[in-house]
Scaffold this motif. Sequence first.
Motif, PDB file in Angstrom:
ATOM      1  N   GLU A 162       7.005  -0.044   1.981  1.00  0.00           N
ATOM      2  CA  GLU A 162       6.895  -0.327   0.572  1.00  0.00           C
ATOM      3  C   GLU A 162       5.744   0.223   0.027  1.00  0.00           C
ATOM      4  OE1 GLU A 162       8.534  -4.832   0.418  1.00  0.00           O
ATOM      5  OE2 GLU A 162       7.032  -4.425   2.222  1.00  0.00           O
ATOM      6  N   SER A 163       6.059   0.359  -1.520  1.00  0.00           N
ATOM      7  CA  SER A 163       4.707   0.797  -2.405  1.00  0.00           C
ATOM      8  C   SER A 163       4.101  -0.476  -2.722  1.00  0.00           C
ATOM      9  CB  SER A 163       5.306   1.643  -3.513  1.00  0.00           C
ATOM     10  OG  SER A 163       6.078   0.848  -4.222  1.00  0.00           O
ATOM     11  N   ALA A 164       3.002  -0.172  -3.548  1.00  0.00           N
ATOM     12  CA  ALA A 164       2.155  -1.193  -3.943  1.00  0.00           C
ATOM     13  C   ALA A 164       3.184  -2.050  -5.073  1.00  0.00           C
ATOM     14  CB  ALA A 164       1.011  -0.598  -4.756  1.00  0.00           C
ATOM     15  N   LYS A 165       3.902  -1.190  -5.951  1.00  0.00           N
ATOM     16  CA  LYS A 165       4.715  -1.993  -6.811  1.00  0.00           C
ATOM     17  C   LYS A 165       5.635  -2.745  -6.085  1.00  0.00           C
ATOM     18  CE  LYS A 165       8.024  -0.589 -10.495  1.00  0.00           C
ATOM     19  NZ  LYS A 165       8.575   0.333 -11.366  1.00  0.00           N
ATOM     20  N   ASP A 166       6.385  -2.172  -4.861  1.00  0.00           N
ATOM     21  CA  ASP A 166       7.249  -3.214  -4.164  1.00  0.00           C
ATOM     22  C   ASP A 166       6.665  -4.347  -3.838  1.00  0.00           C
ATOM     23  OD1 ASP A 166       9.102  -1.183  -4.510  1.00  0.00           O
ATOM     24  OD2 ASP A 166       8.569  -0.332  -2.363  1.00  0.00           O
ATOM     25  N   LEU A 167       5.135  -4.301  -3.471  1.00  0.00           N
ATOM     26  CA  LEU A 167       4.559  -5.550  -3.087  1.00  0.00           C
ATOM     27  C   LEU A 167       4.158  -6.299  -4.030  1.00  0.00           C
ATOM     28  CD1 LEU A 167       2.556  -3.797  -0.087  1.00  0.00           C
ATOM     29  CD2 LEU A 167       4.589  -5.210   0.088  1.00  0.00           C
ATOM     30  N   ARG A 168       4.335  -5.923  -5.202  1.00  0.00           N
ATOM     31  CA  ARG A 168       3.749  -6.566  -6.682  1.00  0.00           C
ATOM     32  C   ARG A 168       2.358  -6.925  -6.714  1.00  0.00           C
ATOM     33  NH1 ARG A 168       9.095  -9.910  -5.926  1.00  0.00           N
ATOM     34  NH2 ARG A 168      10.673  -8.630  -7.146  1.00  0.00           N
ATOM     35  N   LEU A 169       1.392  -5.776  -6.291  1.00  0.00           N
ATOM     36  CA  LEU A 169       0.335  -6.194  -5.875  1.00  0.00           C
ATOM     37  C   LEU A 169      -0.531  -5.601  -7.445  1.00  0.00           C
ATOM     38  CD1 LEU A 169      -0.415  -4.635  -2.544  1.00  0.00           C
ATOM     39  CD2 LEU A 169      -0.419  -7.033  -3.172  1.00  0.00           C
ATOM     40  N   GLY A 170       0.248  -5.126  -8.452  1.00  0.00           N
ATOM     41  CA  GLY A 170      -0.301  -4.800  -9.601  1.00  0.00           C
ATOM     42  C   GLY A 170      -1.294  -3.481  -9.552  1.00  0.00           C
ATOM     43  N   ARG A 171      -2.035  -2.844 -10.680  1.00  0.00           N
ATOM     44  CA  ARG A 171      -2.637  -1.840 -10.476  1.00  0.00           C
ATOM     45  C   ARG A 171      -4.061  -1.906  -9.924  1.00  0.00           C
ATOM     46  NH1 ARG A 171      -1.694   2.018 -15.161  1.00  0.00           N
ATOM     47  NH2 ARG A 171       0.597   1.715 -15.505  1.00  0.00           N
ATOM     48  N   ARG A 172      -4.749  -3.079  -9.976  1.00  0.00           N
ATOM     49  CA  ARG A 172      -6.092  -3.165  -9.741  1.00  0.00           C
ATOM     50  C   ARG A 172      -6.136  -3.891  -8.465  1.00  0.00           C
ATOM     51  NH1 ARG A 172     -10.124  -3.939 -14.335  1.00  0.00           N
ATOM     52  NH2 ARG A 172     -10.534  -1.656 -14.210  1.00  0.00           N
ATOM     53  N   PHE A 173      -6.160  -3.437  -7.149  1.00  0.00           N
ATOM     54  CA  PHE A 173      -6.472  -4.077  -5.771  1.00  0.00           C
ATOM     55  C   PHE A 173      -6.935  -3.044  -4.900  1.00  0.00           C
ATOM     56  CE2 PHE A 173      -2.314  -2.101  -5.046  1.00  0.00           C
ATOM     57  CZ  PHE A 173      -2.375  -1.882  -3.613  1.00  0.00           C
ATOM     58  N   VAL A 174      -7.691  -3.490  -4.076  1.00  0.00           N
ATOM     59  CA  VAL A 174      -8.197  -2.655  -2.854  1.00  0.00           C
ATOM     60  C   VAL A 174      -7.494  -3.284  -1.551  1.00  0.00           C
ATOM     61  CG1 VAL A 174     -10.183  -2.064  -1.593  1.00  0.00           C
ATOM     62  CG2 VAL A 174     -10.135  -2.198  -4.138  1.00  0.00           C
ATOM     63  N   PHE A 175      -6.971  -2.431  -0.715  1.00  0.00           N
ATOM     64  CA  PHE A 175      -6.321  -3.036   0.377  1.00  0.00           C
ATOM     65  C   PHE A 175      -7.588  -3.040   1.549  1.00  0.00           C
ATOM     66  CE2 PHE A 175      -3.879  -2.432   4.446  1.00  0.00           C
ATOM     67  CZ  PHE A 175      -2.821  -3.331   4.136  1.00  0.00           C
ATOM     68  N   GLN A 176      -7.560  -4.230   2.411  1.00  0.00           N
ATOM     69  CA  GLN A 176      -8.330  -4.318   3.300  1.00  0.00           C
ATOM     70  C   GLN A 176      -7.543  -4.480   4.662  1.00  0.00           C
ATOM     71  OE1 GLN A 176     -10.682  -7.957   3.249  1.00  0.00           O
ATOM     72  NE2 GLN A 176     -11.240  -7.721   5.133  1.00  0.00           N
ATOM     73  N   GLN A 177      -8.185  -3.958   5.692  1.00  0.00           N
ATOM     74  CA  GLN A 177      -7.569  -3.896   7.087  1.00  0.00           C
ATOM     75  C   GLN A 177      -8.612  -3.716   8.149  1.00  0.00           C
ATOM     76  OE1 GLN A 177      -4.766  -0.718   7.261  1.00  0.00           O
ATOM     77  NE2 GLN A 177      -6.464   0.986   6.970  1.00  0.00           N
ATOM     78  N   ASP A 178      -8.355  -4.050   9.308  1.00  0.00           N
ATOM     79  CA  ASP A 178      -9.246  -3.904  10.406  1.00  0.00           C
ATOM     80  C   ASP A 178      -9.297  -2.451  10.866  1.00  0.00           C
ATOM     81  OD1 ASP A 178      -7.357  -3.623  12.213  1.00  0.00           O
ATOM     82  OD2 ASP A 178      -7.519  -5.999  12.809  1.00  0.00           O
ATOM     83  N   TYR A 179     -10.111  -2.324  12.069  1.00  0.00           N
ATOM     84  CA  TYR A 179     -10.151  -0.987  12.524  1.00  0.00           C
ATOM     85  C   TYR A 179      -9.349  -0.621  13.615  1.00  0.00           C
ATOM     86  CZ  TYR A 179     -13.120   1.190   9.278  1.00  0.00           C
ATOM     87  OH  TYR A 179     -13.994   2.164   8.317  1.00  0.00           O
ATOM     88  N   ASP A 180      -8.165  -1.283  13.832  1.00  0.00           N
ATOM     89  CA  ASP A 180      -7.404  -1.309  14.752  1.00  0.00           C
ATOM     90  C   ASP A 180      -6.924   0.265  14.646  1.00  0.00           C
ATOM     91  OD1 ASP A 180      -4.761  -0.954  16.117  1.00  0.00           O
ATOM     92  OD2 ASP A 180      -4.805  -3.070  16.458  1.00  0.00           O
ATOM     93  N   PRO A 181      -7.019   0.889  15.940  1.00  0.00           N
ATOM     94  CA  PRO A 181      -6.568   2.367  15.786  1.00  0.00           C
ATOM     95  C   PRO A 181      -5.443   2.790  15.096  1.00  0.00           C
ATOM     96  CG  PRO A 181      -7.439   1.826  18.043  1.00  0.00           C
ATOM     97  CD  PRO A 181      -7.160   0.668  17.391  1.00  0.00           C
TER      98      PRO A 181
END
Length: 114
Positions: A2-21
């Motif tokens: 999915e894209s950011a648009k599909d996820l309805r996250l809007g224009r201003r967000f920062v994605f956070q994830q852990d450091y799993d390889p």
Amino acid sequence: MESAKDLRLGRRFVFQQDYDPKHKAKSTMEWFKNKHIQVLEWSSQSPDLNPIENLWKELKTAVHKCSPSNLTDLELFCKEEWEKMSVSRCAKLIETYPKRLTAVIAAKGGATKY
């Protein structure tokens, strides 16, 4: 994917994830770049900063105490325990974020009591 648009996250967000390889795999990072998704820089030694880690730990502890005997019981128990987690508990984790951040900085990215 999915894209950011599909996820309805809007224009201003920062994605956070852990450091799993798999999260840091070249193909994953290229996907973020191609989708113009900003990824938060995150110390690989600092899961303490992510409030969800505290909730996962609580869930894991509860599951360990219950010792479900099969996958169906495990799924049911996890759903029940997750539902029991209060909004106030989540809010408290967010409220204490500045203290956790300060502790991680003082520990130079290492583990903290949180």
